[in-house]
Design a protein around this motif. Structure first.
Motif, PDB file in Angstrom:
ATOM      1  N   ILE A  18       0.851  -1.188   0.000  1.00  0.00           N
ATOM      2  CA  ILE A  18       0.000   0.000   0.000  1.00  0.00           C
ATOM      3  C   ILE A  18       0.890   1.243   0.000  1.00  0.00           C
ATOM      4  N   ALA A  19       0.498   2.258  -0.761  1.00  0.00           N
ATOM      5  CA  ALA A  19       1.319   3.467  -0.871  1.00  0.00           C
ATOM      6  C   ALA A  19       0.767   4.642  -0.075  1.00  0.00           C
ATOM      7  N   ASN A  20      -0.551   4.810  -0.028  1.00  0.00           N
ATOM      8  CA  ASN A  20      -1.121   6.049   0.516  1.00  0.00           C
ATOM      9  C   ASN A  20      -1.912   5.877   1.807  1.00  0.00           C
ATOM     10  N   LEU A  21      -1.741   4.737   2.459  1.00  0.00           N
ATOM     11  CA  LEU A  21      -2.324   4.519   3.780  1.00  0.00           C
ATOM     12  C   LEU A  21      -1.244   3.914   4.675  1.00  0.00           C
ATOM     13  N   ASP A  22      -1.551   3.764   5.947  1.00  0.00           N
ATOM     14  CA  ASP A  22      -0.636   3.183   6.925  1.00  0.00           C
ATOM     15  C   ASP A  22      -0.126   1.817   6.454  1.00  0.00           C
ATOM     16  N   GLN A  23       1.129   1.559   6.676  1.00  0.00           N
ATOM     17  CA  GLN A  23       1.736   0.297   6.236  1.00  0.00           C
ATOM     18  C   GLN A  23       1.198  -0.921   6.989  1.00  0.00           C
ATOM     19  N   GLY A  24       0.386  -0.717   8.014  1.00  0.00           N
ATOM     20  CA  GLY A  24      -0.265  -1.831   8.704  1.00  0.00           C
ATOM     21  C   GLY A  24      -1.206  -2.608   7.792  1.00  0.00           C
ATOM     22  N   TRP A  25      -1.595  -2.007   6.667  1.00  0.00           N
ATOM     23  CA  TRP A  25      -2.455  -2.694   5.698  1.00  0.00           C
ATOM     24  C   TRP A  25      -1.673  -3.701   4.867  1.00  0.00           C
ATOM     25  N   ALA A  26      -0.366  -3.479   4.680  1.00  0.00           N
ATOM     26  CA  ALA A  26       0.446  -4.331   3.807  1.00  0.00           C
ATOM     27  C   ALA A  26       0.491  -5.757   4.354  1.00  0.00           C
ATOM     28  N   GLY A  27       0.044  -6.695   3.542  1.00  0.00           N
ATOM     29  CA  GLY A  27       0.029  -8.103   3.925  1.00  0.00           C
ATOM     30  C   GLY A  27      -1.206  -8.534   4.699  1.00  0.00           C
ATOM     31  N   LEU A  28      -2.070  -7.592   5.056  1.00  0.00           N
ATOM     32  CA  LEU A  28      -3.264  -7.905   5.842  1.00  0.00           C
ATOM     33  C   LEU A  28      -4.342  -8.544   4.971  1.00  0.00           C
ATOM     34  N   HIS A  29      -4.999  -9.571   5.496  1.00  0.00           N
ATOM     35  CA  HIS A  29      -6.174 -10.122   4.809  1.00  0.00           C
ATOM     36  C   HIS A  29      -7.335  -9.193   5.161  1.00  0.00           C
ATOM     37  N   ALA A  30      -7.398  -8.086   4.431  1.00  0.00           N
ATOM     38  CA  ALA A  30      -8.331  -6.999   4.738  1.00  0.00           C
ATOM     39  C   ALA A  30      -9.782  -7.453   4.682  1.00  0.00           C
ATOM     40  N   GLU A  31     -10.097  -8.320   3.742  1.00  0.00           N
ATOM     41  CA  GLU A  31     -11.485  -8.773   3.604  1.00  0.00           C
ATOM     42  C   GLU A  31     -11.957  -9.470   4.883  1.00  0.00           C
ATOM     43  N   ASP A  32     -11.167 -10.391   5.402  1.00  0.00           N
ATOM     44  CA  ASP A  32     -11.539 -11.083   6.639  1.00  0.00           C
ATOM     45  C   ASP A  32     -11.535 -10.132   7.829  1.00  0.00           C
ATOM     46  N   TYR A  33     -10.508  -9.300   7.920  1.00  0.00           N
ATOM     47  CA  TYR A  33     -10.372  -8.375   9.042  1.00  0.00           C
ATOM     48  C   TYR A  33     -11.579  -7.443   9.130  1.00  0.00           C
ATOM     49  N   ILE A  34     -11.954  -6.845   8.000  1.00  0.00           N
ATOM     50  CA  ILE A  34     -13.055  -5.890   7.992  1.00  0.00           C
ATOM     51  C   ILE A  34     -14.393  -6.610   8.174  1.00  0.00           C
ATOM     52  N   SER A  35     -14.562  -7.750   7.537  1.00  0.00           N
ATOM     53  CA  SER A  35     -15.795  -8.518   7.684  1.00  0.00           C
ATOM     54  C   SER A  35     -16.026  -8.900   9.144  1.00  0.00           C
ATOM     55  N   ASP A  36     -14.978  -9.362   9.810  1.00  0.00           N
ATOM     56  CA  ASP A  36     -15.087  -9.713  11.230  1.00  0.00           C
ATOM     57  C   ASP A  36     -15.441  -8.487  12.067  1.00  0.00           C
ATOM     58  N   ALA A  37     -14.800  -7.355  11.770  1.00  0.00           N
ATOM     59  CA  ALA A  37     -15.039  -6.136  12.546  1.00  0.00           C
ATOM     60  C   ALA A  37     -16.446  -5.582  12.337  1.00  0.00           C
ATOM     61  N   LEU A  38     -16.968  -5.703  11.104  1.00  0.00           N
ATOM     62  CA  LEU A  38     -18.295  -5.147  10.806  1.00  0.00           C
ATOM     63  C   LEU A  38     -19.420  -6.152  10.996  1.00  0.00           C
ATOM     64  N   GLY A  39     -19.083  -7.427  11.098  1.00  0.00           N
ATOM     65  CA  GLY A  39     -20.097  -8.456  11.291  1.00  0.00           C
ATOM     66  C   GLY A  39     -21.005  -8.652  10.093  1.00  0.00           C
ATOM     67  N   ARG A  40     -20.444  -8.534   8.898  1.00  0.00           N
ATOM     68  CA  ARG A  40     -21.218  -8.706   7.670  1.00  0.00           C
ATOM     69  C   ARG A  40     -20.268  -9.068   6.534  1.00  0.00           C
ATOM     70  N   PRO A  41     -20.819  -9.595   5.432  1.00  0.00           N
ATOM     71  CA  PRO A  41     -19.957  -9.933   4.292  1.00  0.00           C
ATOM     72  C   PRO A  41     -19.333  -8.684   3.675  1.00  0.00           C
ATOM     73  N   VAL A  42     -18.047  -8.789   3.356  1.00  0.00           N
ATOM     74  CA  VAL A  42     -17.294  -7.685   2.771  1.00  0.00           C
ATOM     75  C   VAL A  42     -16.499  -8.213   1.581  1.00  0.00           C
ATOM     76  N   THR A  43     -16.476  -7.448   0.519  1.00  0.00           N
ATOM     77  CA  THR A  43     -15.601  -7.719  -0.620  1.00  0.00           C
ATOM     78  C   THR A  43     -14.672  -6.537  -0.765  1.00  0.00           C
ATOM     79  N   VAL A  44     -13.378  -6.818  -0.926  1.00  0.00           N
ATOM     80  CA  VAL A  44     -12.361  -5.780  -1.053  1.00  0.00           C
ATOM     81  C   VAL A  44     -11.760  -5.863  -2.451  1.00  0.00           C
ATOM     82  N   LEU A  45     -11.611  -4.704  -3.090  1.00  0.00           N
ATOM     83  CA  LEU A  45     -10.932  -4.672  -4.377  1.00  0.00           C
ATOM     84  C   LEU A  45     -10.218  -3.345  -4.563  1.00  0.00           C
TER      85      LEU A  45
END
Length: 178
Positions: free
Chosen positions: A80-107
């Motif tokens: 990732i270039a324009n956000l915190d480097q904590g996103w790099a390597g993160l399975h964002a779809e699972d992380y956000i879906s778990d946090a929001l409690g609903r299905p999430v698609t990331v692209l």
């Protein structure tokens, strides 16, 4: 068809609105919240939750599509270039879906724009190659051939004269250098 919530995570703002997939347009006015100065996954998810909560009366417990200014491969943000480097390597779809409690698609954000153009806009039914660019905090790109997306092209990260193109030509650079 029911509405789904679309959210775009950008370097300066996070925007969301329910989208009517029958017509490819907002079902309600969008909500924009500035991207947290420390754009860590935890801080960005707090903003995502605020946007989801705002539109829950419209979308219920429906799915959320979230675009990022980065490649997305099977839900993972490899770099990732324009956000915190904590996103790099993160399975964002699972992380956000778990946090929001609903299905999430990331692209990728430019890929999302390109798919929108294929289904509802200028690239609809266009034979051959279409290239779409997004120009903002960074530079994004979508390459479409005969209606099929070539994902994660990230042409803004091509090297030009020894420099990442985005670091020399993005809107954020123009703003910073006046």
């Amino acid at each position: 068809m029911s509405n789904v919530l679309g959210i775009d995570v950008g370097g300066s703002g996070i925007k969301g609105a329910p989208v009517d997939l029958d017509v490819g347009d907002f079902a309600e006015p969008r909500l924009r919240i500035p991207t947290p100065e420390k754009s860590s996954p935890k801080n960005v998810v707090a903003v995502l939750r605020e946007i989801v909560d705002n539109f829950t009366p419209t979308i219920g417990d429906g799915p959320v599509g979230i675009s990022f200014p980065a490649p997305a491969r099977h839900g993972v943000i490899p770099f990732i270039a324009n956000l915190d480097q904590g996103w790099a390597g993160l399975h964002a779809e699972d992380y956000i879906s778990d946090a929001l409690g609903r299905p999430v698609t990331v692209l990728n954000d430019a890929d999302a724009a390109g798919l929108g153009e294929v289904h509802y806009g200028a690239a609809r039914g266009v034979p051959g190659v279409v290239i779409l660019t997004t120009l903002g905090t960074g530079i994004g790109s979508a390459v479409i051939n005969n209606g099929i997306l070539l994902p994660n092209t990230e042409l803004g990260h091509l090297e030009i004269d020894g420099h990442d193109a985005e670091k020399r030509a993005a809107s954020s650079v123009k703003d910073r250098k006046k």
